[in-house]
Scaffold this active site. Structure first.
Site, mmCIF file in Angstrom:
data_model
loop_
_atom_site.group_PDB
_atom_site.id
_atom_site.type_symbol
_atom_site.label_atom_id
_atom_site.label_comp_id
_atom_site.label_asym_id
_atom_site.label_seq_id
_atom_site.Cartn_x
_atom_site.Cartn_y
_atom_site.Cartn_z
ATOM 1 N N GLY A 210 3.504 6.373 -3.382
ATOM 2 C CA GLY A 210 4.415 6.044 -2.150
ATOM 3 C C GLY A 210 5.409 7.369 -3.086
ATOM 4 O O GLY A 210 6.551 6.707 -2.815
ATOM 5 N N SER B 78 6.868 8.893 -0.237
ATOM 6 C CA SER B 78 7.762 9.068 1.087
ATOM 7 C C SER B 78 9.411 8.691 0.944
ATOM 8 O O SER B 78 10.302 9.478 1.472
ATOM 9 C CB SER B 78 7.115 8.118 2.389
ATOM 10 O OG SER B 78 7.273 6.667 1.895
ATOM 11 N N GLY C 289 12.191 6.882 -1.787
ATOM 12 C CA GLY C 289 12.960 6.103 -3.402
ATOM 13 C C GLY C 289 12.538 6.567 -4.274
ATOM 14 O O GLY C 289 12.399 7.837 -4.571
ATOM 15 N N ASP D 127 -3.249 6.498 1.278
ATOM 16 C CA ASP D 127 -2.530 5.176 1.745
ATOM 17 C C ASP D 127 -4.258 4.562 0.310
ATOM 18 O O ASP D 127 -5.088 4.677 0.412
ATOM 19 C CB ASP D 127 -3.442 4.532 3.195
ATOM 20 C CG ASP D 127 -3.495 2.775 3.049
ATOM 21 O OD1 ASP D 127 -3.015 2.852 1.995
ATOM 22 O OD2 ASP D 127 -3.109 3.036 4.532
ATOM 23 N N SER E 286 6.021 -0.436 -13.044
ATOM 24 C CA SER E 286 5.810 -2.609 -12.189
ATOM 25 C C SER E 286 6.922 -2.663 -12.255
ATOM 26 O O SER E 286 8.145 -2.443 -11.359
ATOM 27 C CB SER E 286 5.634 -2.731 -13.632
ATOM 28 O OG SER E 286 5.921 -3.990 -13.926
ATOM 29 N N TYR F 254 4.200 -11.251 -5.915
ATOM 30 C CA TYR F 254 5.053 -10.429 -5.904
ATOM 31 C C TYR F 254 5.088 -9.384 -8.136
ATOM 32 O O TYR F 254 4.385 -8.783 -7.880
ATOM 33 C CB TYR F 254 6.537 -9.753 -5.709
ATOM 34 C CG TYR F 254 7.014 -8.096 -6.455
ATOM 35 C CD1 TYR F 254 7.059 -7.426 -6.168
ATOM 36 C CD2 TYR F 254 8.108 -8.115 -7.508
ATOM 37 C CE1 TYR F 254 7.355 -5.679 -6.031
ATOM 38 C CE2 TYR F 254 8.479 -6.779 -7.830
ATOM 39 C CZ TYR F 254 8.350 -5.951 -6.951
ATOM 40 O OH TYR F 254 8.768 -4.598 -7.707
ATOM 41 N N ALA G 6 3.223 -12.033 -9.403
ATOM 42 C CA ALA G 6 1.414 -11.341 -9.891
ATOM 43 C C ALA G 6 1.262 -9.966 -9.691
ATOM 44 O O ALA G 6 0.195 -9.950 -11.062
ATOM 45 C CB ALA G 6 1.139 -12.619 -9.300
ATOM 46 N N SER G 7 1.813 -9.800 -8.911
ATOM 47 C CA SER G 7 0.490 -8.522 -8.373
ATOM 48 C C SER G 7 1.048 -7.357 -9.714
ATOM 49 O O SER G 7 0.641 -6.202 -10.207
ATOM 50 C CB SER G 7 1.145 -7.916 -7.381
ATOM 51 O OG SER G 7 2.719 -7.659 -7.040
ATOM 52 N N LYS G 8 2.841 -7.422 -10.367
ATOM 53 C CA LYS G 8 2.723 -6.557 -11.433
ATOM 54 C C LYS G 8 2.794 -7.454 -12.310
ATOM 55 O O LYS G 8 2.458 -6.599 -13.709
ATOM 56 C CB LYS G 8 4.624 -6.468 -11.689
ATOM 57 C CG LYS G 8 4.852 -5.988 -9.489
ATOM 58 C CD LYS G 8 4.527 -4.411 -10.254
ATOM 59 C CE LYS G 8 5.692 -3.902 -8.591
ATOM 60 N NZ LYS G 8 5.190 -2.245 -8.871
ATOM 61 N N THR H 187 17.122 0.913 -2.645
ATOM 62 C CA THR H 187 15.859 1.821 -2.341
ATOM 63 C C THR H 187 15.874 1.103 -1.115
ATOM 64 O O THR H 187 16.462 0.053 -1.472
ATOM 65 C CB THR H 187 14.669 2.505 -3.243
ATOM 66 O OG1 THR H 187 13.651 0.581 -3.578
ATOM 67 C CG2 THR H 187 15.031 2.505 -5.006
HETATM 68 N N1 LIG Z 1 13.536 -0.728 -6.149
HETATM 69 C C1 LIG Z 1 14.229 -1.462 -6.880
HETATM 70 O O1 LIG Z 1 14.587 -2.312 -7.018
HETATM 71 C C2 LIG Z 1 12.672 -1.706 -7.463
HETATM 72 C C3 LIG Z 1 12.579 -2.478 -8.906
HETATM 73 C C4 LIG Z 1 11.346 -2.743 -9.674
HETATM 74 C C5 LIG Z 1 9.604 -2.256 -9.511
HETATM 75 N N2 LIG Z 1 10.064 -1.396 -8.182
HETATM 76 C C6 LIG Z 1 8.851 -0.672 -7.985
HETATM 77 O O2 LIG Z 1 9.016 0.824 -7.764
HETATM 78 C C7 LIG Z 1 8.199 1.011 -6.646
HETATM 79 C C8 LIG Z 1 9.061 2.140 -5.706
HETATM 80 O O3 LIG Z 1 9.448 1.164 -4.369
HETATM 81 P P1 LIG Z 1 10.941 1.839 -3.847
HETATM 82 O O4 LIG Z 1 11.925 0.651 -4.595
HETATM 83 O O5 LIG Z 1 11.267 2.987 -4.180
HETATM 84 O O6 LIG Z 1 10.699 1.293 -2.316
HETATM 85 P P2 LIG Z 1 11.175 1.601 -1.513
HETATM 86 O O7 LIG Z 1 11.520 3.617 -0.800
HETATM 87 O O8 LIG Z 1 10.586 1.278 -0.601
HETATM 88 O O9 LIG Z 1 9.585 3.173 -1.718
HETATM 89 C C9 LIG Z 1 7.783 2.255 -2.141
HETATM 90 C C10 LIG Z 1 6.807 2.781 -1.392
HETATM 91 O O10 LIG Z 1 5.679 2.621 -1.401
HETATM 92 C C11 LIG Z 1 4.936 3.385 -0.399
HETATM 93 N N3 LIG Z 1 3.491 2.158 -0.094
HETATM 94 C C12 LIG Z 1 3.638 0.820 0.230
HETATM 95 N N4 LIG Z 1 2.233 0.550 0.791
HETATM 96 C C13 LIG Z 1 1.783 1.999 0.322
HETATM 97 C C14 LIG Z 1 -0.084 1.886 0.700
HETATM 98 N N5 LIG Z 1 -0.346 1.598 1.169
HETATM 99 N N6 LIG Z 1 -0.571 3.299 0.919
HETATM 100 C C15 LIG Z 1 0.834 4.392 0.347
HETATM 101 N N7 LIG Z 1 1.595 3.663 -0.182
HETATM 102 C C16 LIG Z 1 2.634 2.804 -0.053
HETATM 103 C C17 LIG Z 1 6.215 3.481 0.477
HETATM 104 O O11 LIG Z 1 5.753 3.757 1.510
HETATM 105 P P3 LIG Z 1 5.760 4.079 3.825
HETATM 106 O O12 LIG Z 1 6.791 5.002 3.873
HETATM 107 O O13 LIG Z 1 4.555 4.351 3.941
HETATM 108 O O14 LIG Z 1 6.148 2.633 3.774
HETATM 109 C C18 LIG Z 1 6.636 3.550 0.166
HETATM 110 O O15 LIG Z 1 6.925 4.712 -0.014
HETATM 111 C C19 LIG Z 1 7.022 -0.097 -6.374
HETATM 112 O O16 LIG Z 1 6.322 -0.799 -6.621
HETATM 113 C C20 LIG Z 1 8.671 -0.918 -6.109
HETATM 114 O O17 LIG Z 1 7.875 -2.623 -6.940
HETATM 115 C C21 LIG Z 1 11.406 -1.473 -7.438
#
Ligand SMILES: NC(=O)c1ccc[n+]([C@@H]2O[C@H](COP(=O)([O-])OP(=O)(O)OC[C@H]3O[C@@H](n4cnc5c(N)ncnc54)[C@H](OP(=O)(O)O)[C@@H]3O)[C@@H](O)[C@H]2O)c1
Length: 292
Positions: A11, A13, A15, A66, A144, A158, A160-162, A193
């Site tokens: 993931g 791409s 964030g 993916d 997580s 969400y 539950a998954s974490k 993000t």
């Molecule tokens: N930001 C927050 O506040 C926060 C807080 C707690 C936890 N998190 C966790 O941090 C992690 C990263 O999230 P982020 O905040 O950086 O948001 P983000 O920028 O939306 O990043 C999520 C990434 O996951 C990728 N993804 C989704 N489904 C996928 C798949 N099937 N295969 C490969 N990549 C996939 C997305 O790719 P695409 O561009 O292709 O969709 C994107 O690059 C996540 O697990 C999220 O639950 C975030």
């Protein structure tokens, strides 16, 4: 961990994932920023990484992956091992949010979020662990959330998954430490993000008519979380610091950022209880790895 080692981020791409891959490459790691649709919707993100790599002479490259697709995970891992010869760190970061009344989440939606946020890490870990076991070293990092410890209103699936991801990450730690492989959990608070733009909503609105105010919780919570102000680079820095900490000294869980401070207390309590569980099963040797 010496630089030049190989780190694979899912993931990546946007964030946290992208920041982790870039930060690792700048510190001298051979970084693979994996993402789905490298030739489609993420083509721009992949070519930005190529530009950064050229401009700064970094070992940083986008690879198609993916996390919901067995063949895609397998072929990406094979490609990386063919090219780099090894994999030292995997950061299971890919994930997304799902909000709404839990009964209104369709089974297809529920299965899909588990397939990404939970089974995505299962697929990755199954693909890389034979290589790490051969090397007798490696690190699995699991991104997580605070929602991996508490229940955030309107985010049942969400969370539950974490929660599932955290249980598995902890079990990996106990089973793998004897082979020089570590497993850790990072629990970010809310950070600005793309995650909040990509939130999916519970699809079956026919289920919500008796829920009253509960059906408005998702909008309320999203407004609060979406206003988060932290710097996402903090997560990348913590991940890099964790990678550079020797096995045996890494914390199992790290809570980073704003939000519910009680999560740190929950982690400490769970550490104590988990030690008792392991000792109760006669596994005092690994009980010390419950630390953190
Ligand atoms: N930001 C927050 O506040 C926060 C807080 C707690 C936890 N998190 C966790 O941090 C992690 C990263 O999230 P982020 O905040 O950086 O948001 P983000 O920028 O939306 O990043 C999520 C990434 O996951 C990728 N993804 C989704 N489904 C996928 C798949 N099937 N295969 C490969 N990549 C996939 C997305 O790719 P695409 O561009 O292709 O969709 C994107 O690059 C996540 O697990 C999220 O639950 C975030």
């Amino acid at each position: 961990m010496p630089s030049g080692q190989v780190i694979v981020v899912t993931g990546a791409s946007t964030g946290f994932g992208r920041l982790i891959a870039e930060t690792a490459a700048r510190k001298g790691y051979r970084a693979y920023a994996t993402m789905r649709n490298v030739r489609g919707k993420n083509a721009g993100n992949a070519s930005e990484l190529d530009d950064i790599a050229k401009r700064e002479s970094l070992s940083l490259r986008a690879v198609e992956l993916d996390v919901t697709n067995d063949a895609s995970v397998q072929s990406a891992v094979e490609e990386i091992v063919r090219e780099a010869g090894r994999i030292d760190v995997v950061v299971n970061n890919a994930g997304y949010g799902l909000m709404g009344v839990t009964e209104a989440v369709t089974l297809e939606q529920a299965q899909r979020i588990m397939d990404t946020n939970f089974f995505g890490a299962v697929r990755m870990n199954r693909a890389v662990l034979p290589h790490m076991r051969r090397q007798k070293s490696g690190l699995l990092v699991h991104i997580s959330s605070g929602g991996g410890r508490v229940v955030v209103p309107s985010m049942g699936f969400y969370c539950a998954s974490k929660w599932a991801l955290e249980a598995l990450a902890e079990e990996y730690r106990y089973e793998l430490v004897g082979q020089g492989i570590d497993s850790v959990i990072v629990q970010p608070g809310a950070y600005p993000t793309a995650v909040f733009n990509n939130i999916e909503r519970a699809a079956d609105s026919s289920r919500t008519n008796t829920y009253g105010a509960v059906s408005g919780l998702a909008d309320h919570v999203l407004k609060l979380l979406g206003g988060a102000k932290g710097d996402p680079q903090e997560i990348a820095d913590v991940v890099l610091k964790t990678i550079e900490t020797p096995i045996g000294q890494r914390k199992l869980r790290q809570r980073i950022g704003s939000g519910v401070n009680g999560i740190v207390e929950l982690n400490e309590l769970s550490e104590r209880v988990q030690k008792q569980v392991l000792e109760g099963f006669g596994m005092s040797e690994i009980a010390k790895y419950a630390a953190g």
